[in-house]
Write a protein that holds these residues in place. Structure first.
Motif, PDB file in Angstrom:
ATOM      1  N   LYS A  33       0.857  -1.181   0.000  1.00  0.00           N
ATOM      2  CA  LYS A  33       0.000   0.000   0.000  1.00  0.00           C
ATOM      3  C   LYS A  33       0.897   1.237   0.000  1.00  0.00           C
ATOM      4  O   LYS A  33       1.815   1.341   0.805  1.00  0.00           O
ATOM      5  CB  LYS A  33      -0.897   0.003   1.239  1.00  0.00           C
ATOM      6  N   TYR A  34       0.627   2.160  -0.920  1.00  0.00           N
ATOM      7  CA  TYR A  34       1.393   3.396  -0.969  1.00  0.00           C
ATOM      8  C   TYR A  34       0.449   4.570  -0.805  1.00  0.00           C
ATOM      9  O   TYR A  34      -0.761   4.446  -1.031  1.00  0.00           O
ATOM     10  CB  TYR A  34       2.219   3.519  -2.254  1.00  0.00           C
ATOM     11  N   ASP A  35       0.986   5.741  -0.384  1.00  0.00           N
ATOM     12  CA  ASP A  35       0.131   6.864  -0.032  1.00  0.00           C
ATOM     13  C   ASP A  35      -0.483   7.576  -1.233  1.00  0.00           C
ATOM     14  O   ASP A  35      -1.542   8.175  -1.115  1.00  0.00           O
ATOM     15  CB  ASP A  35       0.854   7.858   0.890  1.00  0.00           C
ATOM     16  N   PHE A  36       0.155   7.532  -2.405  1.00  0.00           N
ATOM     17  CA  PHE A  36      -0.439   8.079  -3.622  1.00  0.00           C
ATOM     18  C   PHE A  36       0.341   7.584  -4.830  1.00  0.00           C
ATOM     19  O   PHE A  36       1.439   7.068  -4.699  1.00  0.00           O
ATOM     20  CB  PHE A  36      -0.465   9.609  -3.584  1.00  0.00           C
ATOM     21  N   LYS A  37      -0.260   7.731  -6.018  1.00  0.00           N
ATOM     22  CA  LYS A  37       0.395   7.324  -7.257  1.00  0.00           C
ATOM     23  C   LYS A  37       0.573   8.560  -8.126  1.00  0.00           C
ATOM     24  O   LYS A  37      -0.416   9.172  -8.538  1.00  0.00           O
ATOM     25  CB  LYS A  37      -0.457   6.290  -7.996  1.00  0.00           C
ATOM     26  N   PRO A  38       1.823   8.955  -8.415  1.00  0.00           N
ATOM     27  CA  PRO A  38       2.041  10.115  -9.274  1.00  0.00           C
ATOM     28  C   PRO A  38       1.449   9.886 -10.667  1.00  0.00           C
ATOM     29  O   PRO A  38       1.497   8.780 -11.195  1.00  0.00           O
ATOM     30  CB  PRO A  38       3.566  10.228  -9.353  1.00  0.00           C
ATOM     31  N   ALA A  39       0.894  10.933 -11.246  1.00  0.00           N
ATOM     32  CA  ALA A  39       0.273  10.828 -12.573  1.00  0.00           C
ATOM     33  C   ALA A  39       1.295  10.507 -13.656  1.00  0.00           C
ATOM     34  O   ALA A  39       0.942   9.946 -14.694  1.00  0.00           O
ATOM     35  CB  ALA A  39      -0.450  12.132 -12.907  1.00  0.00           C
ATOM     36  N   SER A  40       2.557  10.837 -13.427  1.00  0.00           N
ATOM     37  CA  SER A  40       3.585  10.648 -14.451  1.00  0.00           C
ATOM     38  C   SER A  40       4.273   9.286 -14.402  1.00  0.00           C
ATOM     39  O   SER A  40       5.281   9.074 -15.073  1.00  0.00           O
ATOM     40  CB  SER A  40       4.635  11.757 -14.334  1.00  0.00           C
ATOM     41  N   VAL A  41       3.740   8.341 -13.644  1.00  0.00           N
ATOM     42  CA  VAL A  41       4.335   6.999 -13.579  1.00  0.00           C
ATOM     43  C   VAL A  41       4.270   6.349 -14.956  1.00  0.00           C
ATOM     44  O   VAL A  41       3.255   6.393 -15.638  1.00  0.00           O
ATOM     45  CB  VAL A  41       3.599   6.121 -12.540  1.00  0.00           C
ATOM     46  N   ASP A  42       5.383   5.756 -15.366  1.00  0.00           N
ATOM     47  CA  ASP A  42       5.452   5.042 -16.649  1.00  0.00           C
ATOM     48  C   ASP A  42       5.160   3.563 -16.386  1.00  0.00           C
ATOM     49  O   ASP A  42       6.031   2.826 -15.927  1.00  0.00           O
ATOM     50  CB  ASP A  42       6.829   5.228 -17.279  1.00  0.00           C
ATOM     51  N   THR A  43       3.947   3.141 -16.692  1.00  0.00           N
ATOM     52  CA  THR A  43       3.541   1.765 -16.404  1.00  0.00           C
ATOM     53  C   THR A  43       4.153   0.751 -17.366  1.00  0.00           C
ATOM     54  O   THR A  43       4.047  -0.450 -17.129  1.00  0.00           O
ATOM     55  CB  THR A  43       2.010   1.632 -16.452  1.00  0.00           C
ATOM     56  N   SER A  44       4.838   1.216 -18.415  1.00  0.00           N
ATOM     57  CA  SER A  44       5.498   0.283 -19.335  1.00  0.00           C
ATOM     58  C   SER A  44       6.887  -0.117 -18.838  1.00  0.00           C
ATOM     59  O   SER A  44       7.497  -1.029 -19.375  1.00  0.00           O
ATOM     60  CB  SER A  44       5.604   0.892 -20.735  1.00  0.00           C
ATOM     61  N   SER A  66       9.078  12.460 -20.358  1.00  0.00           N
ATOM     62  CA  SER A  66       8.714  13.872 -20.513  1.00  0.00           C
ATOM     63  C   SER A  66       8.385  14.559 -19.182  1.00  0.00           C
ATOM     64  O   SER A  66       8.169  15.758 -19.152  1.00  0.00           O
ATOM     65  CB  SER A  66       7.514  13.991 -21.450  1.00  0.00           C
ATOM     66  N   SER A  67       8.370  13.823 -18.087  1.00  0.00           N
ATOM     67  CA  SER A  67       7.962  14.412 -16.806  1.00  0.00           C
ATOM     68  C   SER A  67       9.048  15.281 -16.176  1.00  0.00           C
ATOM     69  O   SER A  67       8.758  16.102 -15.312  1.00  0.00           O
ATOM     70  CB  SER A  67       7.554  13.325 -15.825  1.00  0.00           C
ATOM     71  N   GLY A  68      10.304  15.073 -16.562  1.00  0.00           N
ATOM     72  CA  GLY A  68      11.393  15.843 -15.983  1.00  0.00           C
ATOM     73  C   GLY A  68      11.917  15.269 -14.676  1.00  0.00           C
ATOM     74  O   GLY A  68      12.894  15.750 -14.131  1.00  0.00           O
ATOM     75  N   VAL A  69      11.251  14.259 -14.156  1.00  0.00           N
ATOM     76  CA  VAL A  69      11.673  13.594 -12.917  1.00  0.00           C
ATOM     77  C   VAL A  69      11.879  12.121 -13.250  1.00  0.00           C
ATOM     78  O   VAL A  69      10.991  11.491 -13.829  1.00  0.00           O
ATOM     79  CB  VAL A  69      10.588  13.735 -11.818  1.00  0.00           C
TER      80      VAL A  69
END
Length: 112
Positions: A33-44, A66-69
């Motif tokens: 369980k994690y506290d949140f999922k960043p929108a820029s996660v690369d699921t591939s 492209s997220s810069g992080v």
């Protein structure tokens, strides 16, 4: 009846998995369980999970180029479950339903 599991009303056999039938099963089950999922996660791309000393857990999740992080790092601890915690596994192809004991729970939070 709510049919989120996509099972018909047919009576099915519930199988007890190897965590019930084998005192030293080759497979164990954990929850994460994690506290949140960043929108820029690369699921591939694969994430990594490392378990260190004293059951300290580090999860590194890659981001889109492209997220810069480059990634997000989550840290937390692994805790053993009681003997009563289980997971129900439904194979939607075969219709087989298996009950397995959970081994541990990992709760992680984003490091800042």
């Amino acid at each position: 009846m709510d049919n989120r599991l996509k099972l018909d009303s047919e009576v099915r056999e519930l199988k007890l998995g190897s965590t019930f039938t084998n005192p030293n099963p080759r497979t164990v089950f954990h929850t994460l369980k994690y506290d949140f999922k960043p929108a820029s996660v690369d699921t591939s791309k694969p994430a990594t999970l490392e378990v260190g000393t004293n059951k300290q857990v580090t999860v590194t999740v890659p981001h889109n180029d492209s997220s810069g992080v480059p990634n997000t790092v989550f840290k937390g601890n692994q805790r053993d479950y009681t003997r009563k915690e289980c997971v129900l596994i439904i194979d939607r192809v075969t219709g087989e339903i298996t009950l397995e004991k959970l081994n541990s729970n990992v709760q992680v939070k984003k490091t800042r």
